[in-house]
Design an enzyme around this catalytic site. Structure first.
Site, mmCIF file in Angstrom:
data_model
loop_
_atom_site.group_PDB
_atom_site.id
_atom_site.type_symbol
_atom_site.label_atom_id
_atom_site.label_comp_id
_atom_site.label_asym_id
_atom_site.label_seq_id
_atom_site.Cartn_x
_atom_site.Cartn_y
_atom_site.Cartn_z
ATOM 1 N N LYS A 81 -5.280 4.395 -15.234
ATOM 2 C CA LYS A 81 -4.929 3.059 -15.729
ATOM 3 C C LYS A 81 -5.709 1.989 -14.969
ATOM 4 O O LYS A 81 -5.918 2.112 -13.765
ATOM 5 C CB LYS A 81 -3.415 2.860 -15.577
ATOM 6 C CG LYS A 81 -2.848 1.643 -16.297
ATOM 7 C CD LYS A 81 -1.315 1.622 -16.213
ATOM 8 C CE LYS A 81 -0.728 0.367 -16.860
ATOM 9 N NZ LYS A 81 0.743 0.340 -16.803
ATOM 10 N N SER A 156 3.122 -0.818 -21.170
ATOM 11 C CA SER A 156 1.769 -1.278 -20.926
ATOM 12 C C SER A 156 0.738 -0.167 -20.726
ATOM 13 O O SER A 156 -0.459 -0.402 -20.842
ATOM 14 C CB SER A 156 1.755 -2.179 -19.693
ATOM 15 O OG SER A 156 2.026 -1.435 -18.529
ATOM 16 N N SER A 180 6.874 1.131 -18.905
ATOM 17 C CA SER A 180 5.454 1.165 -19.262
ATOM 18 C C SER A 180 4.791 2.537 -19.247
ATOM 19 O O SER A 180 3.657 2.670 -19.709
ATOM 20 C CB SER A 180 4.665 0.226 -18.349
ATOM 21 O OG SER A 180 4.832 -1.100 -18.757
#
Lengths: 489, 100
Positions: A81, A156, A180
């Protein structure tokens, strides 16, 4: 077996690489080719580290050849990420303010994965500073849901989930502040686990809300989640909040049965807010546990309705403090027109933070400001304790709590961007878990009539990851539910 | 009637070091008003006897030995600075007066 290498699980890859049946180089090449094939449609990857990945793979292969242990994640291709600090490439947080940031150090989990033989294929997309539930808040690109390219991947960690679901990597690193990891895993049909607060070092995770943030893996199945946690977890002297507890071999928890386990079903999770199709899937999952010999126990989490308000006070307050560091001095964007120090702060932040980030900084600043601190922030900290106590009480009667991950399946782009509160309400089932610092896992529990994945969430006691993995693994093995391949169209 | 006014938004933006145009201010009056009104539901709860949960892990004093560890080389610490001179971060002038 003619399964393409990119379809294999992390455990299969690891075993094949360690035994010499396949090289890490071949695995890496297969995944890079897969990315080249499908990522132009999915747009999960924001950076692709071809040369570095092949160099890492060659190092793993050399170890295997010399008879040196290549590590427990040997050859496993990983997507990272955008908010995890890596010396390789950039760490942008999908924000203009860090668009050129190159971390001078690696996050602890990056060092651990590297030492374990994992291969970093590159970075994956996210909502700016992890603030969002659809990955539409990225400044980098628009990641699509592989199950329907008109729909969001969740967020997210939307890039992490989409990359797993599209077979672009075998494990992806996500982070979870209010859902997320779990919500995008649910929306993209993969497995995502948020470990207990303190289980995984946050050193090198760009902070959003420090008392809620936790790093975790997204994987193709539960066994891979267990395998990944073996490497990710553990005390880190560089993160004072990391727990000084022994790390078990999580794969040993996968016994294949749930006999005698007590499954708590909170009545507050099965209200009208839950989409009918999602409810049907979760109820079918309850039957799987009942048939497997688990005991189904009705429980109550009476403060559930207050979780969203509590969460958005605490997370915005912490975010406003954390994001104050982006001052244009040591790193990050500096507005070229700034003539004074104050202008440097104001113009840089105002131009380089996106609208959702600005909104949360404003809310957080408001709830911490003089005259409102007690009414909002202190009040929320008190309700946070009540929410945690709800779970403590429930765990007197059950071994884990089960319900949906998200009240709704994936939705089309733009459907929720106009009304921020509506987007926040979709986090109802995931945010209490962060407020109570508990571990939570989401696993697929079927497809809706329109072909979108539904997610089943299990929530455990603090440091109760083994129970969650055992239950999730048994469900995966005995439910008969397989999603098949996403159409990527 | 929104919970907050344009003046409130301007005051908070000042604290947060953000500059907003008129359209952004109007939007935030509406959005923050809605969100804060939603947050007011917490007032339904009596929390007079509840200890605030100030920490995610209730731990105290994580100590380590006071030994010097290698730190970031200066070059790397400066490499992301928008402006530096190889030794220091450079910011716009803070004190008034002639540059000399």
């Amino acid at each position: 077996m003619t399964t393409p290498l990119y379809k294999k699980t992390a455990r299969e890859i690891r075993d094949a690489v360690r035994s010499g049946a396949v090289t890490a180089t071949a695995v890496t090449e297969a995944h890079l080719a897969r990315i080249a094939e499908v990522d132009p449609k999915v747009d999960a990857f924001t950076q692709i580290w071809t040369d570095e990945a092949l160099a890492q793979a060659a190092a793993v292969d050399a170890k295997v050849k010399q008879g040196v242990d290549p590590g427990p994640m040997a050859g496993v291709p990983v997507g990272v990420k955008e908010l995890i600090c890596t010396r390789t490439g950039k760490t942008t947080c999908a924000s203009k303010i860090l668009e050129n940031f190159r971390s001078p150090y690696d996050a602890t989990i990056i060092k651990k994965l590297d030492a374990a033989g994992a291969i970093f294929l590159g970075k994956v997309n996210m909502d700016e500073f992890a603030m969002g539930s659809s990955t539409e808040r990225s400044t980098l690109k628009t990641t699509k849901n592989p199950w329907n390219l008109k729909c969001v991947p969740g967020g997210s960690s939307g890039g992490s989930a989409a990359a797993i679901s599209a077979d672009e990597c075998a494990m992806a690193i996500g982070s979870d502040t209010g859902g997320s990891i779990r919500q995008p895993a649910a929306l993209c049909g993969c497995v995502g686990i948020k470990p207990t607060y303190g289980r995984v070092s946050r050193y090198g995770l760009v902070a959003f809300a420090s008392s809620l943030d936790q790093i975790g893996p997204l994987t193709k199945n539960v066994e891979d989640a267990a395998l990944s946690l073996n490497t990710l977890c553990g005390r880190d002297p560089l993160d004072a909040t990391s727990a000084d507890l022994p790390v078990p071999d999580f794969t040993k928890a996968l016994t294949g049965d749930v006999k005698g386990l007590r499954v708590g079903l909170p009545k507050e999770y099965f209200t009208e807010a839950l989409n009918a199709e999602m409810r049907e899937k979760v109820e079918a999952a309850v039957d799987v546990f009942r048939r497997g010999g688990a005991e189904i126990v009705p429980v109550s989490l009476p403060h559930t309705d207050y979780a969203i308000a509590t969460y958005y006070i605490i997370c915005t307050a912490e975010a406003s403090a954390n994001l104050a560091r982006f001052d244009g001095v040591r790193y990050g964007y500096r507005h070229p027109g700034a003539k004074t120090v104050e202008e440097m702060y104001v113009l840089s932040k105002s131009e380089a933070f996106g609208p959702e980030v600005r909104r949360r900084i404003m809310l957080g600043t408001y709830v911490l400001s003089s005259g409102y601190y007690d009414a909002y922030y202190l009040k929320a900290q008190k309700v946070r304790r009540l929410i945690k106590k709800d779970f403590d009480d429930a765990f007197e009667q059950c071994d884990f709590v089960m319900g949906p991950t998200s009240p709704i399946p994936s939705f089309e782009f733009g459907a929720k961007t106009e009304n921020p509160l509506e987007m926040y309400l979709a986090d109802i089932y995931t945010i209490s878990v962060n407020l109570a610092t508990l571990p939570g896992i989401s696993i697929p529990c079927g497809l809706t009539a329109s072909g979108l994945p539904a997610g089943l969430q299990m929530i455990g006691r603090p440091f109760g990851e083994e129970t969650l993995l055992r239950a999730a693994h048994c469900y995966e093995q005995t439910s008969g539910i397989t999603l098949g391949e996403p159409p990527i169209a | 009637m929104s919970k907050i006014t344009k003046q409130d938004v301007e005051y908070v933006a000042g604290l947060a070091q953000l500059r907003l145009d008129d359209a952004a201010k109007e939007r935030l009056v509406r959005e923050m008003g809605d969100i804060l009104a939603y947050m007011d539901q917490l007032n339904e709860l009596d929390t007079s006897n509840v200890e605030p949960m100030m920490h995610a892990m209730e731990m105290t004093n994580v100590f380590r030995q006071d030994v010097v560890e290698p730190s970031l080389p200066r070059e790397e610490a400066l490499m992301n600075a928008p402006v530096h001179d190889g030794e220091y971060f450079i910011v716009p002038r803070i004190l008034e007066g002639d540059a000399s």
